[in-house]
Design a protein around this motif. Structure first.
Motif, PDB file in Angstrom:
ATOM      1  N   THR B   6       0.811  -1.325   0.060  1.00  0.00           N
ATOM      2  CA  THR B   6       0.142  -0.026   0.071  1.00  0.00           C
ATOM      3  C   THR B   6       0.904   1.260  -0.019  1.00  0.00           C
ATOM      4  OG1 THR B   6      -0.204   0.520   2.501  1.00  0.00           O
ATOM      5  CG2 THR B   6      -1.610  -1.274   1.536  1.00  0.00           C
ATOM      6  N   TYR B   7       0.415   2.468  -0.538  1.00  0.00           N
ATOM      7  CA  TYR B   7       1.203   3.504  -0.593  1.00  0.00           C
ATOM      8  C   TYR B   7       0.379   4.550  -0.421  1.00  0.00           C
ATOM      9  CZ  TYR B   7      -0.511   3.328  -5.237  1.00  0.00           C
ATOM     10  OH  TYR B   7      -1.494   3.263  -6.257  1.00  0.00           O
ATOM     11  N   ASP B   8       1.160   5.604   0.092  1.00  0.00           N
ATOM     12  CA  ASP B   8       0.629   6.902   0.325  1.00  0.00           C
ATOM     13  C   ASP B   8       1.864   8.105  -0.195  1.00  0.00           C
ATOM     14  OD1 ASP B   8      -0.736   9.226   1.331  1.00  0.00           O
ATOM     15  OD2 ASP B   8      -0.711   8.845   3.206  1.00  0.00           O
ATOM     16  N   SER B  31      -4.923   2.279  -3.590  1.00  0.00           N
ATOM     17  CA  SER B  31      -3.665   2.263  -3.459  1.00  0.00           C
ATOM     18  C   SER B  31      -3.072   1.191  -2.761  1.00  0.00           C
ATOM     19  CB  SER B  31      -2.926   3.525  -2.668  1.00  0.00           C
ATOM     20  OG  SER B  31      -3.717   3.712  -1.697  1.00  0.00           O
ATOM     21  N   VAL B  32      -3.723   0.066  -3.165  1.00  0.00           N
ATOM     22  CA  VAL B  32      -3.183  -1.272  -2.563  1.00  0.00           C
ATOM     23  C   VAL B  32      -3.051  -2.325  -3.968  1.00  0.00           C
ATOM     24  CG1 VAL B  32      -4.123  -3.224  -1.373  1.00  0.00           C
ATOM     25  CG2 VAL B  32      -4.817  -0.878  -0.597  1.00  0.00           C
ATOM     26  N   MET B  46      11.273  -3.240  -5.296  1.00  0.00           N
ATOM     27  CA  MET B  46      11.411  -1.989  -4.387  1.00  0.00           C
ATOM     28  C   MET B  46      12.572  -1.136  -4.808  1.00  0.00           C
ATOM     29  SD  MET B  46       9.540  -2.435  -1.581  1.00  0.00           S
ATOM     30  CE  MET B  46       8.338  -2.995  -2.595  1.00  0.00           C
ATOM     31  N   LYS B  55      11.505   9.770  -0.028  1.00  0.00           N
ATOM     32  CA  LYS B  55      11.569   8.972   1.171  1.00  0.00           C
ATOM     33  C   LYS B  55      11.187   9.981   2.611  1.00  0.00           C
ATOM     34  CE  LYS B  55      14.856   5.794  -0.554  1.00  0.00           C
ATOM     35  NZ  LYS B  55      16.174   5.677  -0.617  1.00  0.00           N
ATOM     36  N   THR B  57       8.778  12.238   2.399  1.00  0.00           N
ATOM     37  CA  THR B  57       7.278  12.444   2.583  1.00  0.00           C
ATOM     38  C   THR B  57       6.347  11.368   2.107  1.00  0.00           C
ATOM     39  OG1 THR B  57       7.330  13.517   0.304  1.00  0.00           O
ATOM     40  CG2 THR B  57       7.606  14.951   2.040  1.00  0.00           C
ATOM     41  N   ASP B  58       6.941  10.536   1.310  1.00  0.00           N
ATOM     42  CA  ASP B  58       6.003   9.773   0.738  1.00  0.00           C
ATOM     43  C   ASP B  58       6.299   8.090   1.535  1.00  0.00           C
ATOM     44  OD1 ASP B  58       5.647  11.120  -1.303  1.00  0.00           O
ATOM     45  OD2 ASP B  58       6.719  10.185  -2.894  1.00  0.00           O
ATOM     46  N   SER B  59       5.155   7.387   1.868  1.00  0.00           N
ATOM     47  CA  SER B  59       5.352   6.109   2.324  1.00  0.00           C
ATOM     48  C   SER B  59       4.604   4.802   1.602  1.00  0.00           C
ATOM     49  CB  SER B  59       4.166   5.982   3.550  1.00  0.00           C
ATOM     50  OG  SER B  59       4.523   7.130   4.499  1.00  0.00           O
ATOM     51  N   VAL B  60       5.740   3.887   1.608  1.00  0.00           N
ATOM     52  CA  VAL B  60       5.243   2.701   1.009  1.00  0.00           C
ATOM     53  C   VAL B  60       5.217   1.422   2.083  1.00  0.00           C
ATOM     54  CG1 VAL B  60       5.738   1.022  -0.774  1.00  0.00           C
ATOM     55  CG2 VAL B  60       5.990   3.426  -1.334  1.00  0.00           C
ATOM     56  N   TYR B  61       4.192   1.099   2.206  1.00  0.00           N
ATOM     57  CA  TYR B  61       4.062  -0.031   3.459  1.00  0.00           C
ATOM     58  C   TYR B  61       4.205  -1.637   2.561  1.00  0.00           C
ATOM     59  CZ  TYR B  61       2.981   2.992   7.028  1.00  0.00           C
ATOM     60  OH  TYR B  61       3.017   4.088   7.893  1.00  0.00           O
ATOM     61  N   VAL B  62       4.851  -2.575   3.018  1.00  0.00           N
ATOM     62  CA  VAL B  62       4.744  -3.659   2.217  1.00  0.00           C
ATOM     63  C   VAL B  62       4.521  -4.779   3.728  1.00  0.00           C
ATOM     64  CG1 VAL B  62       6.388  -5.591   1.202  1.00  0.00           C
ATOM     65  CG2 VAL B  62       6.678  -3.204   0.829  1.00  0.00           C
ATOM     66  N   TYR B  63       3.690  -5.720   3.232  1.00  0.00           N
ATOM     67  CA  TYR B  63       3.413  -6.881   4.192  1.00  0.00           C
ATOM     68  C   TYR B  63       3.896  -8.074   3.369  1.00  0.00           C
ATOM     69  CZ  TYR B  63       0.353  -3.511   6.380  1.00  0.00           C
ATOM     70  OH  TYR B  63      -0.248  -2.314   7.190  1.00  0.00           O
TER      71      TYR B  63
END
Lengths: 87, 87
Positions: B6-8, B31-32, B46, B55, B57-63
């Protein structure tokens, strides 16, 4: 168990869905929540959400991982603070 | 392994991030993204994302879930079609 819940609902219901999920899980970013939850609480959460969303148009996606040790989370870039939600 | 990403990110970069992730994974909603991916492809993905996002301001979440059998996906309400992305 560990769950990740993402939703894509009409903007009229976004606030309600977000507020409800905050009762059960931790906010991650945008429309993504995560956390450990018991089966009982999970069922209650889903029942609550079903009363809010429109099943014809809205979507709620749930990823369940029974053992939290089987999932690993990695944050690239900025880790959002839960308080960001209110800014 | 199975991953959910997911990203923001700043709206200026949303399109690029989305396009890049579509090369590796399946779009789920908003955004998934999700899907099975090899370690090699994941690293490449990645590295590509790191070239796009800011990096600070933006976020990328990885599960990550090593064994896809350990994760279960449930859709409540409307299941979005991948084509919705283009509508």
């Amino acid at each position: 168990m560990f769950v990740i819940i993402t939703y894509d609902v009409n903007e009229k219901r976004v606030g309600k869905v977000c507020k409800k999920l905050r009762e059960y899980l931790d906010w991650t970013q945008n429309s993504v929540f995560e956390g450990e939850i018991t089966i009982g609480k999970y069922k209650q959460c889903m029942a609550d959400l079903n009363n809010i969303v429109n099943k014809e148009t809205d979507s709620v996606y749930v990823y369940q991982v029974k053992n939290p040790r089987n999932i690993k989370k990695i944050v690239h870039g900025r880790e959002k603070n839960p308080l960001d939600l209110f800014l």
